[in-house]
Design a protein around this motif. Structure first.
Motif, PDB file in Angstrom:
ATOM      1  N   SER A 118       0.847  -1.196   0.000  1.00 20.46           N
ATOM      2  CA  SER A 118       0.000   0.000   0.000  1.00 20.46           C
ATOM      3  C   SER A 118       0.881   1.245   0.000  1.00 20.46           C
ATOM      4  O   SER A 118       1.159   1.846   1.039  1.00 20.46           O
ATOM      5  CB  SER A 118      -0.919  -0.021   1.228  1.00 20.46           C
ATOM      6  N   ARG A 119       1.372   1.640  -1.184  1.00 20.61           N
ATOM      7  CA  ARG A 119       2.254   2.797  -1.294  1.00 20.61           C
ATOM      8  C   ARG A 119       1.499   4.102  -1.146  1.00 20.61           C
ATOM      9  O   ARG A 119       2.016   5.077  -0.583  1.00 20.61           O
ATOM     10  CB  ARG A 119       2.971   2.747  -2.653  1.00 20.61           C
ATOM     11  N   LEU A 120       0.259   4.158  -1.618  1.00 19.83           N
ATOM     12  CA  LEU A 120      -0.507   5.407  -1.585  1.00 19.83           C
ATOM     13  C   LEU A 120      -1.025   5.739  -0.198  1.00 19.83           C
ATOM     14  O   LEU A 120      -1.557   6.834   0.007  1.00 19.83           O
ATOM     15  CB  LEU A 120      -1.692   5.308  -2.572  1.00 19.83           C
ATOM     16  N   ALA A 121      -0.897   4.820   0.760  1.00 23.50           N
ATOM     17  CA  ALA A 121      -1.372   5.104   2.120  1.00 23.50           C
ATOM     18  C   ALA A 121      -0.431   6.031   2.875  1.00 23.50           C
ATOM     19  O   ALA A 121      -0.833   6.655   3.857  1.00 23.50           O
ATOM     20  CB  ALA A 121      -1.533   3.794   2.898  1.00 23.50           C
ATOM     21  N   LEU A 122       0.827   6.151   2.438  1.00 21.71           N
ATOM     22  CA  LEU A 122       1.799   6.974   3.165  1.00 21.71           C
ATOM     23  C   LEU A 122       1.419   8.453   3.174  1.00 21.71           C
ATOM     24  O   LEU A 122       1.432   9.088   4.240  1.00 21.71           O
ATOM     25  CB  LEU A 122       3.197   6.759   2.580  1.00 21.71           C
ATOM     26  N   PRO A 123       1.072   9.080   2.027  1.00 22.85           N
ATOM     27  CA  PRO A 123       0.656  10.493   2.114  1.00 22.85           C
ATOM     28  C   PRO A 123      -0.622  10.700   2.911  1.00 22.85           C
ATOM     29  O   PRO A 123      -0.783  11.729   3.573  1.00 22.85           O
ATOM     30  CB  PRO A 123       0.490  10.901   0.643  1.00 22.85           C
ATOM     31  N   ALA A 202      11.258   5.375   2.193  1.00 28.71           N
ATOM     32  CA  ALA A 202      12.424   6.115   2.669  1.00 28.71           C
ATOM     33  C   ALA A 202      12.171   7.619   2.682  1.00 28.71           C
ATOM     34  O   ALA A 202      12.702   8.342   3.519  1.00 28.71           O
ATOM     35  CB  ALA A 202      13.628   5.788   1.799  1.00 28.71           C
ATOM     36  N   ARG A 203      11.341   8.097   1.750  1.00 30.69           N
ATOM     37  CA  ARG A 203      11.085   9.535   1.666  1.00 30.69           C
ATOM     38  C   ARG A 203      10.086   9.995   2.722  1.00 30.69           C
ATOM     39  O   ARG A 203      10.202  11.083   3.282  1.00 30.69           O
ATOM     40  CB  ARG A 203      10.561   9.854   0.259  1.00 30.69           C
ATOM     41  N   TYR A 204       9.085   9.167   3.010  1.00 33.33           N
ATOM     42  CA  TYR A 204       8.033   9.583   3.944  1.00 33.33           C
ATOM     43  C   TYR A 204       8.341   9.244   5.400  1.00 33.33           C
ATOM     44  O   TYR A 204       7.718   9.807   6.295  1.00 33.33           O
ATOM     45  CB  TYR A 204       6.703   8.918   3.563  1.00 33.33           C
ATOM     46  N   ALA A 205       9.269   8.303   5.643  1.00 32.77           N
ATOM     47  CA  ALA A 205       9.542   7.893   7.025  1.00 32.77           C
ATOM     48  C   ALA A 205       9.987   9.058   7.911  1.00 32.77           C
ATOM     49  O   ALA A 205       9.457   9.234   9.017  1.00 32.77           O
ATOM     50  CB  ALA A 205      10.578   6.769   7.040  1.00 32.77           C
ATOM     51  N   PRO A 206      10.946   9.910   7.498  1.00 28.23           N
ATOM     52  CA  PRO A 206      11.304  11.055   8.360  1.00 28.23           C
ATOM     53  C   PRO A 206      10.151  12.039   8.546  1.00 28.23           C
ATOM     54  O   PRO A 206       9.971  12.587   9.635  1.00 28.23           O
ATOM     55  CB  PRO A 206      12.479  11.700   7.619  1.00 28.23           C
ATOM     56  N   HIS A 254       5.408   3.178  17.474  1.00 31.83           N
ATOM     57  CA  HIS A 254       6.435   2.157  17.275  1.00 31.83           C
ATOM     58  C   HIS A 254       6.640   1.850  15.796  1.00 31.83           C
ATOM     59  O   HIS A 254       7.734   1.478  15.379  1.00 31.83           O
ATOM     60  CB  HIS A 254       6.043   0.885  18.036  1.00 31.83           C
ATOM     61  N   TRP A 255       5.629   2.021  15.006  1.00 27.39           N
ATOM     62  CA  TRP A 255       5.745   1.749  13.575  1.00 27.39           C
ATOM     63  C   TRP A 255       6.696   2.724  12.898  1.00 27.39           C
ATOM     64  O   TRP A 255       7.456   2.343  12.016  1.00 27.39           O
ATOM     65  CB  TRP A 255       4.363   1.832  12.922  1.00 27.39           C
ATOM     66  N   PHE A 256       6.641   3.998  13.275  1.00 30.01           N
ATOM     67  CA  PHE A 256       7.362   5.018  12.515  1.00 30.01           C
ATOM     68  C   PHE A 256       8.486   5.703  13.274  1.00 30.01           C
ATOM     69  O   PHE A 256       9.378   6.253  12.639  1.00 30.01           O
ATOM     70  CB  PHE A 256       6.379   6.093  12.022  1.00 30.01           C
ATOM     71  N   SER A 257       8.471   5.692  14.601  1.00 28.53           N
ATOM     72  CA  SER A 257       9.500   6.447  15.324  1.00 28.53           C
ATOM     73  C   SER A 257       9.820   5.782  16.659  1.00 28.53           C
ATOM     74  O   SER A 257       9.645   6.382  17.709  1.00 28.53           O
ATOM     75  CB  SER A 257       9.048   7.890  15.558  1.00 28.53           C
ATOM     76  N   ALA A 258      10.275   4.541  16.605  1.00 28.46           N
ATOM     77  CA  ALA A 258      10.662   3.854  17.838  1.00 28.46           C
ATOM     78  C   ALA A 258      11.960   4.446  18.357  1.00 28.46           C
ATOM     79  O   ALA A 258      12.897   4.709  17.597  1.00 28.46           O
ATOM     80  CB  ALA A 258      10.829   2.357  17.584  1.00 28.46           C
ATOM     81  N   GLU A 259      12.036   4.658  19.669  1.00 27.30           N
ATOM     82  CA  GLU A 259      13.217   5.283  20.244  1.00 27.30           C
ATOM     83  C   GLU A 259      14.429   4.358  20.239  1.00 27.30           C
ATOM     84  O   GLU A 259      15.564   4.807  20.193  1.00 27.30           O
ATOM     85  CB  GLU A 259      12.905   5.720  21.684  1.00 27.30           C
ATOM     86  N   ASP A 260      14.220   3.050  20.305  1.00 28.64           N
ATOM     87  CA  ASP A 260      15.337   2.114  20.361  1.00 28.64           C
ATOM     88  C   ASP A 260      15.842   1.706  18.988  1.00 28.64           C
ATOM     89  O   ASP A 260      16.652   0.789  18.863  1.00 28.64           O
ATOM     90  CB  ASP A 260      14.935   0.866  21.144  1.00 28.64           C
ATOM     91  N   GLU A 264       9.057  -0.410  12.939  1.00 29.91           N
ATOM     92  CA  GLU A 264       8.588  -1.363  11.931  1.00 29.91           C
ATOM     93  C   GLU A 264       8.815  -0.852  10.521  1.00 29.91           C
ATOM     94  O   GLU A 264       8.971  -1.643   9.586  1.00 29.91           O
ATOM     95  CB  GLU A 264       7.102  -1.648  12.155  1.00 29.91           C
ATOM     96  N   VAL A 265       8.835   0.470  10.340  1.00 30.10           N
ATOM     97  CA  VAL A 265       9.050   1.013   8.994  1.00 30.10           C
ATOM     98  C   VAL A 265      10.455   0.689   8.515  1.00 30.10           C
ATOM     99  O   VAL A 265      10.681   0.443   7.320  1.00 30.10           O
ATOM    100  CB  VAL A 265       8.790   2.537   8.997  1.00 30.10           C
ATOM    101  N   ASP A 266      11.450   0.634   9.446  1.00 35.55           N
ATOM    102  CA  ASP A 266      12.803   0.247   9.051  1.00 35.55           C
ATOM    103  C   ASP A 266      12.853  -1.227   8.662  1.00 35.55           C
ATOM    104  O   ASP A 266      13.532  -1.605   7.702  1.00 35.55           O
ATOM    105  CB  ASP A 266      13.776   0.521  10.199  1.00 35.55           C
ATOM    106  N   ARG A 267      12.138  -2.061   9.416  1.00 34.89           N
ATOM    107  CA  ARG A 267      12.094  -3.477   9.060  1.00 34.89           C
ATOM    108  C   ARG A 267      11.397  -3.677   7.720  1.00 34.89           C
ATOM    109  O   ARG A 267      11.796  -4.538   6.922  1.00 34.89           O
ATOM    110  CB  ARG A 267      11.372  -4.253  10.151  1.00 34.89           C
ATOM    111  N   LEU A 268      10.378  -2.895   7.456  1.00 38.31           N
ATOM    112  CA  LEU A 268       9.668  -3.012   6.188  1.00 38.31           C
ATOM    113  C   LEU A 268      10.567  -2.607   5.032  1.00 38.31           C
ATOM    114  O   LEU A 268      10.571  -3.251   3.971  1.00 38.31           O
ATOM    115  CB  LEU A 268       8.412  -2.132   6.232  1.00 38.31           C
ATOM    116  N   ARG A 269      11.345  -1.540   5.225  1.00 36.89           N
ATOM    117  CA  ARG A 269      12.264  -1.111   4.171  1.00 36.89           C
ATOM    118  C   ARG A 269      13.339  -2.159   3.943  1.00 36.89           C
ATOM    119  O   ARG A 269      13.693  -2.472   2.787  1.00 36.89           O
ATOM    120  CB  ARG A 269      12.896   0.221   4.567  1.00 36.89           C
ATOM    121  N   GLU A 270      13.866  -2.738   5.031  1.00 36.64           N
ATOM    122  CA  GLU A 270      14.882  -3.777   4.895  1.00 36.64           C
ATOM    123  C   GLU A 270      14.308  -5.025   4.229  1.00 36.64           C
ATOM    124  O   GLU A 270      14.955  -5.649   3.380  1.00 36.64           O
ATOM    125  CB  GLU A 270      15.440  -4.123   6.267  1.00 36.64           C
TER     126      GLU A 270
END
Length: 486
Positions: A118-123, A202-206, A254-260, A264-270
């Motif tokens: 689901s790429r269009l869900a990010l915006p 990668a563009r929308y995560a930050p 936790h999906w987008f900005s986990a402190e540790d 999950e967004v990093d795992r999804l990108r990987e």
């Protein structure tokens, strides 16, 4: 699990048709159905079913027995007294029964080809987060609730699609011999889809992490309170609704900005990067097999032909050993416990069997002691026992300190009585006859001292348990501080 019995019963297709008729009527806001109503709906929607009201009645009763349908009596359908006495029943979905039907229907209607990221869900997620921060600053509770619901729905759909996509992709990568022509026809679209999703992620995560920070700066606690106040789930208390919203918001964070660093967004990108490499590797194998004309299927066919054309059974065995790399069985060299009775040079074919360890037989390695087993520690139980011990010591120390004020004119409490009895036990145990008399003795409890000395009168100590008489003894209790006595 009894609710799902209709999916494996002998007449499972008829049960499913009947339940589909109820679902069709439910979409038209009709809840209660009679056997005749179900037959009418099936005649319109599934003419090939060939089910009449007489056939549908037992099906409805069985579904009611399984708990999928609820049954109630409807006397308004009776046109005559005989029909009224026959009792007409109407049926409707039970709350849990409807979920069981939908679960089976979703499994039946599932299509692997529908898996996509689901790429269009990010915006949409980014826009909803910005709107959530604005609504929270404005104090609009209803808007906060609606925006959180949209965020939860979008994130749930995104996670489900991603899991479905990578599961289907894993099956495709493992099945290397299945329709290579179809894979080559769609490989460009598949690679473009994954690369575009990885780039957008990668563009929308930050930006999504910054938007979540803005929401938290607007007041997370106030946002959760407003969402709980506007939540319409009346069967949950306000505290339960707030706790549910807090857990869902923590999952989104936790999906987008986990402190540790385990978002999950990093795992999804990987995972997307690994999937692209796997697809490219599969593409290389498929391309080479098409170029050389040799695939796994053709290799197995040629091997089967060689086995069929083997002149002798020994030749077939040799071909099997060379192909699959399986040698002769391993022989174990092991001496008999009684070497004089069974000499080492005697063949195993003639010698009696020797007991060997299972590890040696299965792996060829001699059994070893192995690593020590893990010690299971009940840390919580140890902490509870330690807390009880410390509490008992503290209460006993306080009782000993209170006992230092003396025993005259007082009624001792339970803890003080226990301390006094322990001091008396120590003092009486230390008494030694000297010249026909008992000298004064002392018992200690921490910094509290009890002295027993011979006296003409007896000592009376009043406790919560009763009165203690010490015949011909004088009792002195004192508390000694550091550097002196009191």
């Amino acid at each position: 699990m009894r609710l799902l019995s209709f999916a494996t019963a002998e007449k499972r297709l008829d049960y499913l048709r009947v339940l589909r008729a109820f679902d069709h009527a439910r979409s038209g806001y009709v809840v209660l159905l009679h056997a005749g109503d179900v037959a009418g709906i099936l005649a319109r929607t599934e003419p090939d079913a060939a089910l009449v009201a007489a056939d549908i009645g037992p099906l409805l009763e069985q579904l009611h027995a399984w708990g999928v349908l609820e049954r109630s009596y409807d006397g308004s359908r009776a046109a005559t007294l005989a029909e009224y006495r026959n009792r007409h029943y109407v049926y409707q979905f039970g709350q849990v029964g409807y979920h069981a039907y939908r679960a089976v229907e979703d499994v039946v209607a599932a299509r692997v080809d529908d898996a996509a990221l689901s790429r269009l869900a990010l915006p949409d997620l980014l826009a909803d987060l910005a709107g959530l921060a604005a609504a929270n600053r404005a104090g609009d509770a209803d808007r906060v609730h609606r925006t959180l619901r949209r965020l939860e729905s979008a994130l749930d759909d995104m996670a489900t699609r991603a899991a479905h996509f990578y599961l289907s992709l894993g099956d495709l990568v493992r099945t290397t011999d299945a329709t290579p022509a179809s894979f080559l026809a769609h490989k460009d679209a598949l690679l473009a889809h994954m690369r575009e999703f990885s780039s957008d992620l990668a563009r929308y995560a930050p930006k999504l992490a910054a938007a979540i920070t803005a929401v938290e700066e607007s007041g997370t606690e106030a946002m959760l309170d407003r969402a709980a106040d506007s939540d319409e789930r009346v069967f949950l208390s306000r505290d339960d609704r707030r706790a549910d919203r807090a857990a869902r918001w923590a999952g989104l964070v936790h999906w987008f900005s986990a402190e540790d660093g385990t978002a999950e967004v990093d795992r999804l990108r990987e995972g997307t990067t690994i999937a692209i490499a796997a697809v490219l590797s599969l593409l290389r194998r498929v391309t080479e097999s098409r170029r050389t004309g040799v695939s796994r299927e053709s290799q197995l066919r040629h091997l089967a032909g060689w086995f069929a054309a083997a002149p002798t059974e020994d030749a077939a065995h040799a071909l099997f050993d060379a192909t699959f790399g399986l040698g002769r069985p391993r022989h174990l060299s092991m001496a008999h416990p009684d070497a004089e009775v069974i000499p080492d040079h005697r063949s195993w074919w003639d010698a009696p069997p020797v007991e060997i360890a299972r590890t040696l037989a299965e792996t060829g390695r001699a059994p070893a002691a192995g690593a020590p087993a893990r010690v299971h520690r009940n840390d919580a139980g140890l902490r509870r026992l330690r807390d009880r011990q410390l509490d008992a010591q503290r209460r006993r120390s306080e009782a000993a300190a209170a006992l230092g004020a003396g025993v005259d004119g007082r009624v001792l409490g339970p803890e003080e009585t226990d301390v006094l009895l322990s001091l008396l036990d120590a003092a009486l145990g230390a008494r030694v006859p000297v010249s026909g008399r008992i000298a004064a003795t002392t018992g200690t409890e921490g910094a509290t001292f009890l002295t027993l000395a011979p006296h003409e009168r007896s000592t009376v100590v009043r406790t919560h348990r009763g009165v203690l008489h010490l015949d011909k003894l004088a009792v002195t209790v004192a508390r000694r501080e550091r550097g002196g006595a009191r």
